[in-house]
Motif scaffolding. Structure first.
Motif, PDB file in Angstrom:
ATOM      1  N   UNK A 103       0.833  -1.217   0.000  1.00  0.00           N
ATOM      2  CA  UNK A 103       0.000   0.000   0.000  1.00  0.00           C
ATOM      3  C   UNK A 103       0.867   1.266   0.000  1.00  0.00           C
ATOM      4  N   UNK A 104       1.955   1.224  -0.776  1.00  0.00           N
ATOM      5  CA  UNK A 104       2.827   2.389  -0.903  1.00  0.00           C
ATOM      6  C   UNK A 104       3.815   2.588   0.230  1.00  0.00           C
ATOM      7  N   UNK A 105       3.794   1.727   1.218  1.00  0.00           N
ATOM      8  CA  UNK A 105       4.706   1.862   2.367  1.00  0.00           C
ATOM      9  C   UNK A 105       5.813   0.824   2.290  1.00  0.00           C
ATOM     10  N   UNK A 106       7.043   1.278   2.421  1.00  0.00           N
ATOM     11  CA  UNK A 106       8.197   0.378   2.410  1.00  0.00           C
ATOM     12  C   UNK A 106       8.279  -0.363   3.737  1.00  0.00           C
ATOM     13  N   UNK A 107       8.687  -1.630   3.648  1.00  0.00           N
ATOM     14  CA  UNK A 107       8.861  -2.463   4.827  1.00  0.00           C
ATOM     15  C   UNK A 107      10.176  -3.221   4.715  1.00  0.00           C
ATOM     16  N   UNK A 108      10.723  -3.585   5.873  1.00  0.00           N
ATOM     17  CA  UNK A 108      11.931  -4.405   5.921  1.00  0.00           C
ATOM     18  C   UNK A 108      11.699  -5.553   6.888  1.00  0.00           C
ATOM     19  N   UNK A 109      12.092  -6.740   6.462  1.00  0.00           N
ATOM     20  CA  UNK A 109      12.068  -7.905   7.335  1.00  0.00           C
ATOM     21  C   UNK A 109      13.529  -8.285   7.563  1.00  0.00           C
ATOM     22  N   UNK A 110      14.005  -8.075   8.778  1.00  0.00           N
ATOM     23  CA  UNK A 110      15.392  -8.385   9.135  1.00  0.00           C
ATOM     24  C   UNK A 110      15.332  -9.554  10.105  1.00  0.00           C
ATOM     25  N   UNK A 111      15.883 -10.682   9.686  1.00  0.00           N
ATOM     26  CA  UNK A 111      15.753 -11.907  10.481  1.00  0.00           C
ATOM     27  C   UNK A 111      17.050 -12.690  10.501  1.00  0.00           C
TER      28      UNK A 111
END
Length: 136
Positions: free
Chosen positions: A109-117
């Protein structure tokens, strides 16, 4: 996302010259034939699982998830677009245990996300499985 056999692999792996590996020479064979073509190490499995998320391949994700932690199903967020993967560390702890630290970027929805695992993997009967991970 549309991925072709000769197009770049979603996992972003490159060859010795820094050119993107085609899907057919990277994660593609693992996703196409899990039963006969196991990922050779935890990093390759983690990369192929990222590609499976991009392609929404729930069967592959469940097949490569260790039975002790495997959920009954895998869902996908509608509209989520995966943007890239960075493997930060691959650590073989012993012949049957490994960890892979990664950052996967996405947009929803236009929002950047990061998954750091930092993910944990186990090898059983010559086949690597994702066990679980700690978010950073």
């Amino acid at each position: 996302m549309s991925v072709t056999a000769q197009g770049p692999c979603p996992c972003g792996r490159t060859d010795a010259r820094g050119k993107p590996l085609p899907f057919a020479r990277c994660c593609g064979p693992y996703l196409a034939d899990f039963e006969h073509r196991a990922a050779p190490d935890a990093q390759a499995l983690m990369r192929s699982r990222y590609s499976a998320f991009v392609l929404e391949d729930a069967d592959y994700l469940l097949a490569t998830w260790h039975a002790s932690t495997r959920p009954p199903e895998v869902g996908f967020e509608p509209g989520l677009k995966w943007l890239g993967l960075e493997v930060r560390e691959h650590q073989l702890l012993d012949p049957t245990h490994a960890q892979v630290e990664f950052v996967a970027r996405s947009r929803l929805a236009g929002r950047a996300q990061r998954l750091h695992e930092r993910s944990r993997f186990v090898c059983e009967d010559g086949r690597w499985f994702y066990v679980d991970g700690d978010l950073k």
